[in-house]
Write an enzyme that holds these catalytic residues in place. Structure first.
Site, PDB file in Angstrom:
ATOM      1  N   GLU A 412       1.534   3.100   1.139  1.00 57.07           N
ATOM      2  CA  GLU A 412       0.831   3.118  -0.166  1.00 57.07           C
ATOM      3  C   GLU A 412      -0.125   4.326  -0.246  1.00 57.07           C
ATOM      4  O   GLU A 412      -1.202   4.240  -0.828  1.00 57.07           O
ATOM      5  CB  GLU A 412       0.043   1.818  -0.412  1.00 57.07           C
ATOM      6  CG  GLU A 412       0.857   0.550  -0.283  1.00 57.07           C
ATOM      7  CD  GLU A 412       1.614   0.137  -1.541  1.00 57.07           C
ATOM      8  OE1 GLU A 412       1.373   0.721  -2.604  1.00 57.07           O
ATOM      9  OE2 GLU A 412       2.469  -0.764  -1.423  1.00 57.07           O
TER      10      GLU A 412
HETATM   11  C1  FAD Z   1       6.864   0.510   7.783  1.00 61.32           C
HETATM   12  C2  FAD Z   1       6.890   1.437   6.627  1.00 61.32           C
HETATM   13  C3  FAD Z   1       7.285   0.974   5.382  1.00 61.32           C
HETATM   14  C4  FAD Z   1       7.338   1.863   4.297  1.00 61.32           C
HETATM   15  N1  FAD Z   1       7.824   1.403   3.097  1.00 61.32           N
HETATM   16  C5  FAD Z   1       8.099   2.318   2.105  1.00 61.32           C
HETATM   17  C6  FAD Z   1       8.802   1.913   0.922  1.00 61.32           C
HETATM   18  O1  FAD Z   1       9.124   0.739   0.744  1.00 61.32           O
HETATM   19  N2  FAD Z   1       9.113   2.873   0.016  1.00 61.32           N
HETATM   20  C7  FAD Z   1       8.778   4.180   0.166  1.00 61.32           C
HETATM   21  O2  FAD Z   1       9.083   4.987  -0.697  1.00 61.32           O
HETATM   22  N3  FAD Z   1       8.082   4.587   1.280  1.00 61.32           N
HETATM   23  C8  FAD Z   1       7.755   3.696   2.249  1.00 61.32           C
HETATM   24  N4  FAD Z   1       7.098   4.102   3.393  1.00 61.32           N
HETATM   25  C9  FAD Z   1       6.726   5.501   3.535  1.00 61.32           C
HETATM   26  C10 FAD Z   1       5.241   5.728   3.495  1.00 61.32           C
HETATM   27  O3  FAD Z   1       4.758   5.549   2.192  1.00 61.32           O
HETATM   28  C11 FAD Z   1       4.973   7.114   4.072  1.00 61.32           C
HETATM   29  O4  FAD Z   1       5.197   7.015   5.472  1.00 61.32           O
HETATM   30  C12 FAD Z   1       3.599   7.630   3.779  1.00 61.32           C
HETATM   31  O5  FAD Z   1       3.441   7.906   2.409  1.00 61.32           O
HETATM   32  C13 FAD Z   1       3.263   8.899   4.568  1.00 61.32           C
HETATM   33  O6  FAD Z   1       4.283   9.836   4.481  1.00 61.32           O
HETATM   34  P1  FAD Z   1       4.876  10.492   5.829  1.00 61.32           P
HETATM   35  O7  FAD Z   1       5.234   9.381   6.749  1.00 61.32           O
HETATM   36  O8  FAD Z   1       5.943  11.429   5.452  1.00 61.32           O
HETATM   37  O9  FAD Z   1       3.675  11.249   6.462  1.00 61.32           O
HETATM   38  P2  FAD Z   1       3.184  12.764   6.110  1.00 61.32           P
HETATM   39  O10 FAD Z   1       3.058  12.927   4.638  1.00 61.32           O
HETATM   40  O11 FAD Z   1       4.027  13.728   6.844  1.00 61.32           O
HETATM   41  O12 FAD Z   1       1.743  12.710   6.749  1.00 61.32           O
HETATM   42  C14 FAD Z   1       1.472  12.861   8.139  1.00 61.32           C
HETATM   43  C15 FAD Z   1      -0.040  13.011   8.327  1.00 61.32           C
HETATM   44  O13 FAD Z   1      -0.499  14.163   7.598  1.00 61.32           O
HETATM   45  C16 FAD Z   1      -1.478  13.797   6.661  1.00 61.32           C
HETATM   46  N5  FAD Z   1      -1.293  14.585   5.453  1.00 61.32           N
HETATM   47  C17 FAD Z   1      -0.194  14.767   4.710  1.00 61.32           C
HETATM   48  N6  FAD Z   1      -0.432  15.540   3.653  1.00 61.32           N
HETATM   49  C18 FAD Z   1      -1.729  15.861   3.700  1.00 61.32           C
HETATM   50  C19 FAD Z   1      -2.595  16.629   2.872  1.00 61.32           C
HETATM   51  N7  FAD Z   1      -2.198  17.197   1.729  1.00 61.32           N
HETATM   52  N8  FAD Z   1      -3.880  16.758   3.248  1.00 61.32           N
HETATM   53  C20 FAD Z   1      -4.335  16.162   4.356  1.00 61.32           C
HETATM   54  N9  FAD Z   1      -3.587  15.417   5.172  1.00 61.32           N
HETATM   55  C21 FAD Z   1      -2.287  15.260   4.851  1.00 61.32           C
HETATM   56  C22 FAD Z   1      -1.282  12.306   6.409  1.00 61.32           C
HETATM   57  O14 FAD Z   1      -2.462  11.668   5.966  1.00 61.32           O
HETATM   58  C23 FAD Z   1      -0.830  11.832   7.766  1.00 61.32           C
HETATM   59  O15 FAD Z   1      -1.939  11.576   8.582  1.00 61.32           O
HETATM   60  C24 FAD Z   1       6.972   3.215   4.469  1.00 61.32           C
HETATM   61  C25 FAD Z   1       6.542   3.658   5.722  1.00 61.32           C
HETATM   62  C26 FAD Z   1       6.515   2.797   6.790  1.00 61.32           C
HETATM   63  C27 FAD Z   1       6.102   3.339   8.136  1.00 61.32           C
END
Ligand code: FAD
Length: 604
Positions: A412
């Site tokens: 979220e």
């Molecule tokens: C168990 C689980 C269930 C999920 N369910 C869903 C679902 O139902 N539908 C769906 O669409 N998604 C889902 N997700 C995805 C989830 O919403 C994303 O994992 C989340 O939004 C973070 O994206 P990412 O994993 O690509 O991390 P990244 O965006 O790669 O982030 C990695 C790190 O970098 C930081 N970061 C990234 N961008 C910035 C920035 N601009 N400035 C500062 N820091 C930054 C983040 O805070 C984080 O600490 C799920 C994930 C999990 C693990």
């Protein structure tokens, strides 16, 4: 608009305005204000969880996805999946507060069920109720509201996480203009393994923004699933990759307009965020209850460990953060509900009213998501510690609760993103003139250069000093964030560490104020004597908030101000974080802990 509605609207607080407008205790909604109907709903949800979910806690650790699906179906039969869905689409048509209390009490036993419930009722169903056409709503919402069908939400891709609008999934219109052909890869999709419908986001041609589609799950239509992900927690929540290979989606299944997907995704997430905060509350209550039950029984050094100051301190802190979380979640939920009602009275459709009502409080939604997801993490961590070696055992409930809690800080919108959003949105609101930050910020700047008052304040009324302290913490935020905006202008968004520090100040203010207002309201109506522990929790929360605000504001000030300006701001900070009468923290903690110990559960 009638004059009555107009007057009501004038009195309503706007999102973010808590920072500059004094809120009275009688104007906040608290869990003690639940109506009879809400109380009945709460009891029936609790009864369902205690009977069907809590006893199967161990089974949830065995990656039993079918169990989650079966229980979701039962929840559908009980009406819990359609609480917020309008009656015309076979939901219960209940208000935002009731929706919050259902997500709160249904989520306490395991993160697996909580995630499935949240993904289905929130991001899986809401985009259709909020943005769907009448035909789309009639066709899909009743099935989702009753649990005949399950929904999921496919936004994230391997290369598009926090940067959600950067997805590569494509939607290509067919030559006859009848359908879109969707091709791409989605990742981390909750409920993927058992859903019938997916809200899928894809890009049409080279559009700047993605577009939302309702996609029925049909393996014959180019949709395939990856294996279940191996995860740290929420072991029986289905999480898979979803591959689309020229999946045909009728044009009438586009959600809202072309390029509206990002807006849909963000608005669905606003609701998702506050509900996620709600979903972390009952898990805290249950952790505290399990912790104190153990501490009352476990004897070391011929003494029940609950009697040791070290354990009392943990119980008191855990109860205090749960109390503040409840106070803030239900305060915001009611503010949203009132805003929705006004919009409806103004003639807005259910759809528009709900959308705008939640959007108005997007700042609070982000604040709550961050605060409560971090509280549940600390609470389960201390829960393990109270149980000692037993806490580390998978046979005790703390171990899975701790692992399950971890995801709340990631999905979220990560807590980093939500922290930055909360401050960013507030500044935007100020620029648009929706919340006047400039006036109050200028006053604070004048106060810094003026002579401080040496009057002895009258603190005889309940919370007089604490409320003065909250007003001073608001000045700290205005001083730090106001100067930062002046200094960096639109480039402030490049100064992330400053934004994060400002967000922490904002969060502490909202949470501490919510706890104080709830305790004050309860003391006024039930008598101060009967609310000693609640009063103590509000004071204890504030004490920590003041320390944290001090630390974060200092971090900000020394990073961007120098020389005289820095000295002046640090002096202001000292003045704004100074108690005239320091609270006796140990006494407060003991008072709270003794109540928890005596009742052998989270008693508030
Ligand atoms: C168990 C689980 C269930 C999920 N369910 C869903 C679902 O139902 N539908 C769906 O669409 N998604 C889902 N997700 C995805 C989830 O919403 C994303 O994992 C989340 O939004 C973070 O994206 P990412 O994993 O690509 O991390 P990244 O965006 O790669 O982030 C990695 C790190 O970098 C930081 N970061 C990234 N961008 C910035 C920035 N601009 N400035 C500062 N820091 C930054 C983040 O805070 C984080 O600490 C799920 C994930 C999990 C693990």
């Amino acid at each position: 608009m009638s004059t009555e509605t107009e007057n009501k609207k004038k009195d309503l607080i706007r999102g973010g305005q808590f920072l500059v407008k004094e809120t009275k205790a009688e104007d906040v909604f608290t869990p003690e204000d639940f109506t009879e109907e809400q109380q009945m709903m709460k009891d029936s949800v609790k009864e369902f969880v205690d009977r069907e979910i809590w006893p199967k806690k161990e089974e949830f650790e065995k990656k039993n996805y079918k169990l989650t699906e079966d229980l979701m179906r039962q929840a559908g039969e009980m009406g819990f999946l359609g609480v917020s869905v309008p009656e015309e689409y076979e939901g219960l048509g209940m208000g935002f507060v009731t929706t919050m209390l259902v997500v709160d009490y249904i989520s306490g036993a395991t993160g697996s069920f909580s995630t499935a419930f949240g993904a289905h009722t929130g991001i899986g169903t809401l985009p259709i109720t909020l943005y769907g056409t009448e035909e789309q709503k009639k066709k899909y919402v009743p099935k989702l509201a009753t649990g005949e069908w399950f929904g999921s939400y496919a936004l994230t891709e391997p290369g598009a996480g926090s940067d959600a609008n950067s997805g590569k999934t494509k939607a290509v219109l067919s030559e006859d203009g009848k359908y879109y052909s969707i091709t791409g890869q989605k990742m981390w999709i909750s409920n993927a393994g058992f859903c019938n419908l997916m809200i899928v986001f894809a890009r049409i041609e080279d559009d700047k923004n993605i577009t939302g589609f309702i996609v029925e799950y049909d393996p014959e239509n180019g949709i395939s699933l990856g294996e279940e992900e191996k995860k740290l927690g929420i072991h029986s929540s289905s999480t898979r990759q979803v591959f689309f290979n020229e999946t045909k989606v009728p044009v009438e299944n586009m959600l809202a307009g072309r390029g509206d997907g990002f807006k849909i995704a963000m608005n669905a997430l606003n609701v998702g965020r506050i509900k996620l905060a709600g979903a972390c509350l009952d898990a805290q209550r249950r952790t505290i209850t399990e912790g104190v039950k153990y501490a009352n029984e476990r004897v070391q050094f011929k003494t029940p460990i609950a009697q040791f100051g070290a354990i009392k301190s943990k119980l008191a802190e855990m109860a205090t953060s749960a109390y503040a979380g409840e106070s803030a979640c239900y305060r915001a939920a009611k503010d949203i509900e009132s805003r929705i009602e006004i919009r409806k009275e103004e003639g807005g459709s259910h759809q528009e009213a709900e959308l705008k009502g939640v959007e108005e409080f997007a700042i609070e939604c982000s604040i709550l998501k961050v605060a409560v997801s971090e509280d549940i993490q600390n609470c389960t961590d201390e829960g393990i510690q109270i149980l000692g070696g037993m806490g580390f055992s998978a046979d005790a409930p703390m171990e899975s609760a701790w692992r399950d809690a971890r995801i709340a800080r990631i999905y979220e919108g990560t807590n980093e993103i939500n922290r930055m959003l909360s401050v960013g949105m507030l500044i935007k609101k100020a620029m648009k003139g929706h919340v006047d930050l400039l006036g109050p910020a200028t006053k604070v700047a004048d106060e810094l250069t003026g002579i401080p008052s040496f009057d002895t304040p009258d603190y005889s009324a309940l919370f007089a000093e604490e409320k003065e302290m909250i007003a001073k913490l608001k000045k700290v935020f205005l001083m730090v964030a106001g100067s930062a905006v002046q200094k960096f202008g639109p480039q402030l968004e490049d100064h992330q560490q400053l934004l994060l520090a400002s967000a922490d100040i904002l969060i502490e203010i909202y949470m501490a104020e919510s706890a104080i207002l709830r305790a004050e309201k309860n003391a006024k109506r039930f008598g101060e004597e009967s609310q000693q522990e609640q009063i103590a929790m509000a004071k204890l929360y504030l004490y920590h908030a003041v320390d944290l605000v001090n630390q974060k504001a200092k971090e900000g000030i020394v990073s961007f101000a120098e020389g005289d300006e820095q000295r002046m701001m640090l002096m202001g900070l000292k003045r704004f974080t100074k108690y005239n009468n320091q609270p006796n923290v140990v006494k407060l903690r003991n008072l709270i802990a003794d109540k928890v110990i005596e009742e052998n559960k989270y008693p508030f």
